[in-house]
Design a protein around this motif. Structure first.
Motif, PDB file in Angstrom:
ATOM      1  N   CYS A  11       1.695   4.874 -10.169  1.00 23.75           N
ATOM      2  CA  CYS A  11       1.702   4.082  -8.934  1.00 23.75           C
ATOM      3  C   CYS A  11       0.438   3.228  -8.842  1.00 23.75           C
ATOM      4  O   CYS A  11      -0.660   3.712  -9.118  1.00 23.75           O
ATOM      5  CB  CYS A  11       1.813   5.014  -7.732  1.00 23.75           C
ATOM      6  SG  CYS A  11       1.705   4.134  -6.143  1.00 23.75           S
ATOM      7  N   PHE A  13      -1.050   2.022  -6.159  1.00 27.24           N
ATOM      8  CA  PHE A  13      -1.752   1.992  -4.870  1.00 27.24           C
ATOM      9  C   PHE A  13      -2.903   2.998  -4.825  1.00 27.24           C
ATOM     10  O   PHE A  13      -4.014   2.645  -5.151  1.00 27.24           O
ATOM     11  CB  PHE A  13      -0.768   2.197  -3.717  1.00 27.24           C
ATOM     12  CG  PHE A  13       0.135   0.996  -3.501  1.00 27.24           C
ATOM     13  CD1 PHE A  13      -0.358  -0.163  -2.943  1.00 27.24           C
ATOM     14  CD2 PHE A  13       1.468   1.032  -3.875  1.00 27.24           C
ATOM     15  CE1 PHE A  13       0.453  -1.276  -2.752  1.00 27.24           C
ATOM     16  CE2 PHE A  13       2.294  -0.064  -3.689  1.00 27.24           C
ATOM     17  CZ  PHE A  13       1.786  -1.230  -3.131  1.00 27.24           C
ATOM     18  N   CYS A  14      -2.657   4.242  -4.454  1.00 21.79           N
ATOM     19  CA  CYS A  14      -3.823   5.090  -4.148  1.00 21.79           C
ATOM     20  C   CYS A  14      -4.198   6.007  -5.304  1.00 21.79           C
ATOM     21  O   CYS A  14      -3.513   6.127  -6.305  1.00 21.79           O
ATOM     22  CB  CYS A  14      -3.608   5.880  -2.856  1.00 21.79           C
ATOM     23  SG  CYS A  14      -2.818   7.478  -3.053  1.00 21.79           S
ATOM     24  N   VAL A  16      -4.070   9.117  -5.748  1.00 20.20           N
ATOM     25  CA  VAL A  16      -3.300  10.314  -6.116  1.00 20.20           C
ATOM     26  C   VAL A  16      -2.745  10.141  -7.537  1.00 20.20           C
ATOM     27  O   VAL A  16      -2.665  11.088  -8.311  1.00 20.20           O
ATOM     28  CB  VAL A  16      -2.156  10.574  -5.108  1.00 20.20           C
ATOM     29  CG1 VAL A  16      -1.383  11.833  -5.499  1.00 20.20           C
ATOM     30  CG2 VAL A  16      -2.699  10.735  -3.697  1.00 20.20           C
ATOM     31  N   GLY A  17      -2.386   8.914  -7.880  1.00 21.09           N
ATOM     32  CA  GLY A  17      -1.897   8.673  -9.242  1.00 21.09           C
ATOM     33  C   GLY A  17      -0.494   9.184  -9.475  1.00 21.09           C
ATOM     34  O   GLY A  17      -0.166   9.718 -10.557  1.00 21.09           O
ATOM     35  N   CYS A  18       0.388   9.029  -8.489  1.00 16.71           N
ATOM     36  CA  CYS A  18       1.764   9.530  -8.635  1.00 16.71           C
ATOM     37  C   CYS A  18       2.451   8.881  -9.833  1.00 16.71           C
ATOM     38  O   CYS A  18       2.314   7.680 -10.075  1.00 16.71           O
ATOM     39  CB  CYS A  18       2.570   9.229  -7.377  1.00 16.71           C
ATOM     40  SG  CYS A  18       2.027  10.167  -5.936  1.00 16.71           S
ATOM     41  N   LEU A  45       6.868  10.841  -3.524  1.00 10.79           N
ATOM     42  CA  LEU A  45       6.202   9.544  -3.415  1.00 10.79           C
ATOM     43  C   LEU A  45       6.035   9.249  -1.936  1.00 10.79           C
ATOM     44  O   LEU A  45       6.855   9.680  -1.126  1.00 10.79           O
ATOM     45  CB  LEU A  45       7.042   8.418  -4.033  1.00 10.79           C
ATOM     46  CG  LEU A  45       7.211   8.362  -5.545  1.00 10.79           C
ATOM     47  CD1 LEU A  45       8.159   7.219  -5.912  1.00 10.79           C
ATOM     48  CD2 LEU A  45       5.877   8.170  -6.241  1.00 10.79           C
ATOM     49  N   CYS A  46       5.039   8.462  -1.586  1.00 13.05           N
ATOM     50  CA  CYS A  46       4.958   8.003  -0.200  1.00 13.05           C
ATOM     51  C   CYS A  46       5.637   6.647  -0.101  1.00 13.05           C
ATOM     52  O   CYS A  46       6.147   6.091  -1.085  1.00 13.05           O
ATOM     53  CB  CYS A  46       3.511   7.945   0.277  1.00 13.05           C
ATOM     54  SG  CYS A  46       2.617   6.484  -0.265  1.00 13.05           S
ATOM     55  N   LYS A  48       4.517   3.730   0.163  1.00 10.48           N
ATOM     56  CA  LYS A  48       3.954   2.638  -0.651  1.00 10.48           C
ATOM     57  C   LYS A  48       4.492   2.693  -2.078  1.00 10.48           C
ATOM     58  O   LYS A  48       4.931   1.683  -2.631  1.00 10.48           O
ATOM     59  CB  LYS A  48       2.420   2.712  -0.661  1.00 10.48           C
ATOM     60  CG  LYS A  48       1.787   2.356   0.667  1.00 10.48           C
ATOM     61  CD  LYS A  48       0.282   2.275   0.586  1.00 10.48           C
ATOM     62  CE  LYS A  48      -0.385   3.614   0.537  1.00 10.48           C
ATOM     63  NZ  LYS A  48      -0.384   4.369   1.783  1.00 10.48           N
ATOM     64  N   GLY A  49       4.453   3.883  -2.686  1.00 11.64           N
ATOM     65  CA  GLY A  49       4.940   4.000  -4.062  1.00 11.64           C
ATOM     66  C   GLY A  49       6.441   3.764  -4.155  1.00 11.64           C
ATOM     67  O   GLY A  49       6.946   3.145  -5.088  1.00 11.64           O
ATOM     68  N   PRO A 187      -1.134  10.247   0.953  1.00 12.80           N
ATOM     69  CA  PRO A 187      -0.008  10.967   1.564  1.00 12.80           C
ATOM     70  C   PRO A 187       0.525  12.134   0.737  1.00 12.80           C
ATOM     71  O   PRO A 187       0.848  13.200   1.300  1.00 12.80           O
ATOM     72  CB  PRO A 187       1.053   9.864   1.715  1.00 12.80           C
ATOM     73  CG  PRO A 187       0.279   8.590   1.737  1.00 12.80           C
ATOM     74  CD  PRO A 187      -0.893   8.802   0.836  1.00 12.80           C
ATOM     75  N   VAL A 188       0.645  11.978  -0.562  1.00 13.77           N
ATOM     76  CA  VAL A 188       1.218  13.075  -1.357  1.00 13.77           C
ATOM     77  C   VAL A 188       0.251  14.252  -1.417  1.00 13.77           C
ATOM     78  O   VAL A 188       0.665  15.421  -1.335  1.00 13.77           O
ATOM     79  CB  VAL A 188       1.624  12.559  -2.759  1.00 13.77           C
ATOM     80  CG1 VAL A 188       1.890  13.709  -3.703  1.00 13.77           C
ATOM     81  CG2 VAL A 188       2.880  11.681  -2.632  1.00 13.77           C
TER      82      VAL A 188
HETATM   83 FE1  SF4 Z   1       1.296   5.832  -4.643  1.00 11.84          FE
HETATM   84 FE2  SF4 Z   1       1.725   7.037  -2.303  1.00 11.84          FE
HETATM   85 FE3  SF4 Z   1       1.456   8.482  -4.517  1.00 11.84          FE
HETATM   86 FE4  SF4 Z   1      -0.622   7.243  -3.450  1.00 11.84          FE
HETATM   87  S1  SF4 Z   1       0.544   8.921  -2.538  1.00 11.84           S
HETATM   88  S2  SF4 Z   1      -0.097   7.285  -5.620  1.00 11.84           S
HETATM   89  S3  SF4 Z   1       0.301   5.364  -2.697  1.00 11.84           S
HETATM   90  S4  SF4 Z   1       3.106   7.055  -4.062  1.00 11.84           S
END
Ligand code: SF4
Length: 724
Positions: A11, A13-14, A16-18, A45-46, A48-49, A187-188
């Motif tokens: 991912c 965005f953040c 967490v690295g999903c 996933l949140c 955003k992802g 979020p995750v």
């Molecule tokens: Fe992406 Fe959301 Fe996971 Fe962060 S928590 S890596 S923004 S999916």
């Protein structure tokens, strides 16, 4: 819709690295899903992802290099650009940077590395800066987010990354979340933390001025006045000492400076801290007991701790308590600054900092510098640490820095006191922006180089828990855009020719895996990680010094990188700007779930339909006194500037504090913030400054609706509209 193929990636965005599966059809990502069998997110996933990556196909993507035409006008004038080919654009950049280096030396040029780009992109940018330009002026946005954490942790234990893995979270026993609205920013991770409470019976202590969602899961919520963190943490340490709850074996075997430190704690009584912070003394005592007596306890924190003119002291106060209680070096214990952007950890690890090469190897260490110089075919490299991002505005105003090379960043959204920062950038002789979209800073640029998104390139990101993971090409580049690493290599070779560097530092690579191989040959912590292993295992936590090493989900089992953990005596005294009669509110800035940083990406996705405009969060008591309700407009002013935005009345912020997210360029929160810096970390005070709030009329054509398209609100411009 059926996909042509699915591509596993990370991912964008953040931190967490999903892990994501990008479902591609006809060159377009039409769906994103999460694999249930892959760490760190295991199917989660949140928003955003799941829904936010459509920005990669936004029509305003940059497609061709742009060269500014109206260079005879002041930089503040409306920009006029023309499209150019890559050769012409890169020749111009190389000519101008080489001329500035010849006239004023390499230190007259500064580069912004990019926390959204890959490790390989960032490694090459700092290589260009150090081996070709001969300066260490390279830094990135971690200066604006976790510099306070990095400085404090380096002083106390010699390592600044998260000490524990995400996988440990759902098995926690006791943990503290402070200065982190985890539900919205990570979020995750917040899901794992909530599971620890609901399924594992973990005890959660939240220390935060805002009534964030995590408080619903907390055993204890300490609601301190903004900026009083040191008082609360030192008072907890005071309780641990007075009630003899510390861990004498850990203190004896693993630390230094304890006896001096406990003497300094005498005046930090819970009653004194209650007066300073507003947190009841009994709650401080209870929190100290819970943390110290836990079988295992971990601390997680975010910008609320770090983004402060005393961010280093905040971090040292937390670290002192952890050392005293021996809550480090085991599974489920530790110190965890939650990193913000997708690859902010990796950008730091890759040498995107002004005082270190890869993995924090110092540039002023002769042995380390010699090793890099030999690998890069140089007799020596510059040993003087470079300037930090937050020092660049003043250096530009003084004429010491004449050119900025900005890869994927937007300092005119992210810097504090934006009017001052803009004034500084307008003084520069030459600005290059390398990005996938135009942003506020790019409007001042001489040359704009179009790069590709995460979905159009290969490489690696390193997430917040030090896990190195692959990024894979899913769709073709948009227009004539190129990968950041390819642009940097092309420019570096042109610069070497102009500077008479007949032996190249080495900028011929066929694939990012070759860049990674060079990186790991120079970086003991990455020695056991190669692309083949990442392919097999999905991700590996550094340090991982050899192929047989399993990686390091948690750190400090036997020792700290600095040897013994060091206690630091602290004073209490805030440098933050305090409210007064003229500016009676405290302003705190931060993020919301639906947007990301300067909004460059998330405001070009469907996410913008959910949260389309800037808002200021007001407590109901304050809203009543101001005569406003949700949907009304207010003007928020500080001593630096003013913005107008819509009101959102909520009990989340305490009375007397307002909260503004910093994603919205048309009401940029950083117009208001103060550029006063933490003396050691050089991070600004984004969480506390003084503002006033007054009701105002909606802008023309806006009533209570928020349906004006972004283009009308000035937030998004596309290439076609700007080229003449
Ligand atoms: Fe992406 Fe959301 Fe996971 Fe962060 S928590 S890596 S923004 S999916």
């Amino acid at each position: 819709m059926l996909s042509d193929r699915e591509v596993r990636s990370t991912c964008p965005f953040c931190g967490v690295g999903c892990q994501v599966d990008l479902h591609v059809r006809d060159g377009v990502i039409h769906r994103v899903s999460a694999p249930f069998d892959a760490a760190p997110n295991y199917g989660m996933l949140c928003v955003k992802g799941r829904f936010g990556t459509d920005y990669v196909s936004h029509p305003s993507r940059l497609r061709k290099p742009l060269i500014r035409v109206n260079t005879d006008e002041p930089r503040s004038a409306s920009p006029v650009w023309r499209e150019a080919g890559w050769d012409e654009a890169l020749d111009l950049v190389a000519d101008r940077l080489a001329a500035i280096r010849r006239e004023s030396g390499g230190d007259a040029i500064a580069a912004f590395a990019c926390a959204k780009a890959t490790n390989e992109d960032n490694y090459l940018l700092q290589k260009l800066v150090r081996a070709v330009l001969g300066t260490n002026n390279v830094d990135h946005c971690s200066r604006l987010c976790h510099a306070g954490s990095v400085a404090g942790l380096q002083l106390a234990i010699g390592s600044s990354a998260m000490s524990n893995s995400i996988a440990e979270m759902e098995h926690l026993d006791t943990f503290i979340v402070t200065g982190s609205n985890t539900t919205e920013t990570h979020p995750v991770i917040s899901n794992f933390l909530k599971r620890a409470v609901r399924q594992n019976g973990a005890q959660l202590i939240v220390i935060d001025p805002r009534k964030i969602e995590m408080t619903d899961f907390a055993t204890l919520w300490l609601r301190q006045r903004p900026g009083t963190d040191v008082a609360v943490w030192q008072a907890m340490a005071h309780v641990v000492v007075k009630e003899k709850l510390y861990n004498p074996d850990f203190i004896r075997d693993r630390t230094e400076g304890f006896s001096d430190y406990i003497e300094s704690l005498e005046s930090f009584t819970p009653e004194w801290a209650e007066g300073v912070s507003g947190v009841p003394a009994e709650d401080i005592r209870q929190a100290a007991r819970l943390y110290a007596q836990a079988r295992a306890a971990a601390v997680y924190w975010g910008m609320g701790i770090s983004q402060s003119s005393h961010g280093t002291d905040n971090t040292l106060a937390i670290t002192n308590l952890a050392l005293m209680c021996g809550q480090l070096g085991r599974e489920g214990t530790g110190l965890n600054p939650l990193r913000g952007q997708n690859n902010v950890q990796g950008c730091s690890d890759s040498g995107g900092l002004p005082y270190v090469f890869t993995a924090y190897q110092r540039v002023d260490d002769d042995g380390i510098r010699g090793r890099f110089a030999r690998a890069w075919n140089r007799a020596d490299l510059n040993p003087a640490p470079g300037l930090m991002i937050t020092e660049l505005a003043d250096a530009a105003l003084a004429g010491a820095v004449r050119a900025f090379y900005i890869m994927g960043e937007d300092p005119l959204t992210s810097e504090p006191n934006l009017n001052h920062a803009r004034h500084a950038l307008e003084k520069l002789d030459f600005i290059v922006c390398q990005d996938i979209f135009l942003n506020t800073t790019a409007e001042l640029a001489d040359v704009i180089l179009p790069s590709v998104s995460f979905a159009e390139k290969d490489g690696t990101f390193t997430n917040s828990d030090r896990r190195i993971q692959r990024v894979r090409t899913a769709i073709p580049p948009v227009g004539e855009s190129r990968a950041d690493w390819e642009i940097v290599c092309d420019l570096a070779k042109r610069l070497e020719t102009r500077l008479g560097q007949t032996v190249s530092a080495g900028f011929d690579y066929g694939h990012p895996s070759e860049i990674w191989e060079e990186m790991r040959s120079l970086t003991p912590d990455f020695g056991g990680i190669d692309y083949a292993r990442l392919e097999r295992e999905g991700g590996v936590h550094w340090p991982c010094p050899s192929p047989a090493h399993p990686g390091s989900p948690y750190l400090f089992e036997d020792s700290f990188p600095r040897g013994r953990g060091k206690f630091w005596k602290l004073e209490y005294g805030t440098e933050s700007e305090q409210p007064d009669a003229e500016y009676p509110f405290i302003l705190s800035t931060g993020r919301v779930l639906y947007h990301w940083h300067g909004g460059t990406l998330s405001r070009r996705s469907k996410l913008d339909e959910v949260w389309p405009e800037a808002t200021v969060e007001l407590n109901p008591e304050d809203a009543g006194a101001l005569g406003v309700q949700t949907g009304d407009w207010v003007k928020v002013a500080s001593r630096r500037g003013a913005i107008e935005l819509r009101v959102m009345v909520t009990g989340r912020s305490p009375q007397g504090t307002v909260f503004i997210p910093f994603h919205f360029v048309e009401a940029a929160a950083n117009v208001l913030t103060l550029d006063r810096l933490d003396p050691r970390a050089k991070i600004p005070d984004f969480k506390v400054c003084a503002v006033r709030v007054a009701k105002t009329d909606p802008p023309a054509g806006r009533d209570r609706a928020s349906d004006a398209p972004l283009t009308e609100r000035g937030a998004i411009k596309d290439q076609a509209a700007l080229v003449h």
